[in-house]
Write an enzyme that holds these catalytic residues in place. Structure first.
Site, mmCIF file in Angstrom:
data_model
loop_
_atom_site.group_PDB
_atom_site.id
_atom_site.type_symbol
_atom_site.label_atom_id
_atom_site.label_comp_id
_atom_site.label_asym_id
_atom_site.label_seq_id
_atom_site.Cartn_x
_atom_site.Cartn_y
_atom_site.Cartn_z
ATOM 1 N N CYS A 231 28.043 22.139 27.573
ATOM 2 C CA CYS A 231 27.278 21.238 28.456
ATOM 3 C C CYS A 231 25.771 21.426 28.341
ATOM 4 O O CYS A 231 25.011 20.622 28.874
ATOM 5 C CB CYS A 231 27.726 21.445 29.898
ATOM 6 S SG CYS A 231 29.490 21.198 30.107
ATOM 7 N N ASN B 287 32.322 14.978 34.510
ATOM 8 C CA ASN B 287 31.540 15.873 33.648
ATOM 9 C C ASN B 287 31.816 15.504 32.188
ATOM 10 O O ASN B 287 32.906 15.757 31.692
ATOM 11 C CB ASN B 287 31.968 17.316 33.960
ATOM 12 C CG ASN B 287 31.279 18.341 33.071
ATOM 13 O OD1 ASN B 287 30.677 17.992 32.051
ATOM 14 N ND2 ASN B 287 31.390 19.607 33.451
ATOM 15 N N HIS C 156 22.670 18.401 34.260
ATOM 16 C CA HIS C 156 24.005 18.180 33.713
ATOM 17 C C HIS C 156 24.922 17.780 34.868
ATOM 18 O O HIS C 156 24.946 18.431 35.925
ATOM 19 C CB HIS C 156 24.497 19.451 33.019
ATOM 20 C CG HIS C 156 25.960 19.448 32.761
ATOM 21 N ND1 HIS C 156 26.593 18.426 32.083
ATOM 22 C CD2 HIS C 156 26.935 20.333 33.105
ATOM 23 C CE1 HIS C 156 27.880 18.677 32.023
ATOM 24 N NE2 HIS C 156 28.119 19.823 32.638
#
Ligand code: ACO
Length: 404
Positions: free
Chosen positions: A180, A360, A330
């Site tokens: 990420c 996500n 993020h």
């Protein structure tokens, strides 16, 4: 430009003049293209997540770097798979509810690649949109950085994107794997290639299909992830126009135990190696396990380390939290976004969030959210954005940059 919230977005030239010489940019014997000597401080440390918490100063290992050339973000694009999976859809396959997922994460829907779609195609679509916005011809790209942990070829996907874009000059193309944080690291890498390597147009792609590595029977992880791709064009410019004001990067391998998709040997693969000639040879075929995560630990790590990293990047940029227009983290969990914003005293209306729609999306989450914000007119040319990535590795970091 003053905003109703009290946030201050300086005009580009005055921003550079405001930076105190001892922290941000100072004159030295190094010359830029216009004969104006400039250096900036950036930061990359080896401190671990626990050590940072113990009070060690993030400025200890700050490294001065020469900047004789600037870089700026001139285009963005994104693409998502067509299949939308809602929380209610998930509640049909695992023991969960829309209410539990929404309250604990802020996520309502996610997009998932189906058999016929490919991550490479999504990355190409996002790249084309970014190039179009930047008005950069594929033949003028010097470097393609594909930030992904889920390439469709073990050896990397970037050259396939280069090929699909029809870049006639065959620019250098390779992958960056940092989960990420991948896009953030790609962005800083692009700046380094431009500032020190003579590159002019760098295409940075964040794309992931973690749905392929999720255990869809594990309600603790499968509710979080979705697939997407996003891309930006980072372009060389005069050092006075430089749009990357400061950054701060970290990794801590010790935290890998909290979040990983480690390699496992296929126990059933015993067809070979039975002739007894060399013990353990040939090796069994290996594959990656599904995502293993200690959600509570990852949550604690994020809310502890991300604000510290952003504060360090702001310090390196010679700015404060009140001078940023947007906080772009993020997109992992709305509660993480809220906690980081509260710690940095950034009001909710300045926090970019689209995770309700996508979950996500790993390396894609930052460029996807940036692209939506730019195209909707929220993020405008000259706005200052604090960007932060965090995730598996563990890796995390921040950058203070200007859009346009
Ligand atoms: N539906 C219903 N109940 C659930 C679910 C679910 N989907 N998942 C867990 N539960 C239950 C648990 O079993 C537990 O029950 P118990 O109290 O009876 O034992 C209870 O809910 C609480 O579970 P927790 O795991 O403590 O819930 P938490 O509030 O920590 O939320 C979550 C879990 C959403 C995963 C959170 O910890 C989180 O978001 N962590 C961060 C993850 C992250 O950001 N990862 C980013 C990096 S990803 C990358 O880099 C690839």
């Amino acid at each position: 430009m003053a905003h109703a919230s009290g946030f201050f977005s300086p005009k580009i030239p005055s921003l550079r003049k405001k930076i105190p010489p001892s922290i941000g940019i100072y004159r030295s014997g190094f010359c830029s293209g216009e004969g104006i000597p400039i250096r900036v401080f950036c930061s990359s440390t080896t401190q671990g997540a626990e050590k940072i918490d113990s009070g060690a100063s993030p400025s200890e290992s700050r490294v001065p770097r020469l900047v004789s050339k600037g870089c700026k973000l001139v285009g963005c694009g994104s693409a998502v798979p067509s299949l939308q999976v809602s929380n209610d859809d998930l509640a049909k396959i695992v023991d969960t509810t829309d209410a539990w997922i929404s309250v604990r994460t802020g996520i309502r829907n996610r997009r998932v690649l189906t058999g016929k779609e490919s991550l490479t195609a999504l990355a190409v679509e996002a790249s084309k949109k970014a190039l179009q916005m930047a008005e950069v011809d594929p033949d003028d790209i010097d470097l393609v950085l594909m930030c992904t942990s889920t390439p469709e070829d073990l050896f990397g996907g970037a050259p396939q994107i280069q090929k699909a874009l029809g870049c006639k000059r065959n620019p250098l193309a390779f992958d960056i794997t940092a989960a990420c944080s991948g896009f953030l690291l790609g962005l800083v890498s692009a700046a380094c290639y431009i500032r020190g390597g003579g590159f002019n147009n760098v295409l940075v792609i964040g794309a992931d299909a973690l749905s392929r590595n999720v255990d869809w029977s594990d309600r603790g992880t499968c509710i979080l992830f979705g697939d997407a791709a996003g891309a930006v064009v980072v372009q060389a410019c005069d050092s006075e126009e430089d749009g990357l004001f400061g950054f701060d990067l970290h990794s801590d391998g010790d935290g890998q135990r909290h979040l990983n998709a480690a390699i496992t040997e296929n126990e059933a693969d015993s067809a070979l190696g039975s002739n007894g000639s060399v013990l353990g040879f040939p090796p069994r075929r290996a594959s990656y396990s599904c995502i293993q995560m200690n959600g509570k630990e990852v949550f604690r790590f994020a809310v502890r380390c991300v604000p510290q990293s952003i504060e360090s990047a702001l310090k390196n940029a010679g700015l404060t939290g009140s001078s940023i227009d947007w906080l772009l983290l993020h997109q992992a969990n709305q509660r993480i976004l809220d906690a980081v914003a509260t710690r940095l005293e950034v009001p909710p209306e300045r926090v970019i969030s689209n995770l309700a729609n996508y979950g996500n999306t790993s390396a894609a989450s930052i460029p996807l959210a940036l692209d939506e914000s730019v195209r909707s007119g929220k993020v405008q040319s000259g706005h200052t954005i604090a960007v932060a990535g965090f995730g598996a590795g563990l890796t995390w970091g921040s950058a203070i940059l200007r859009w346009g």
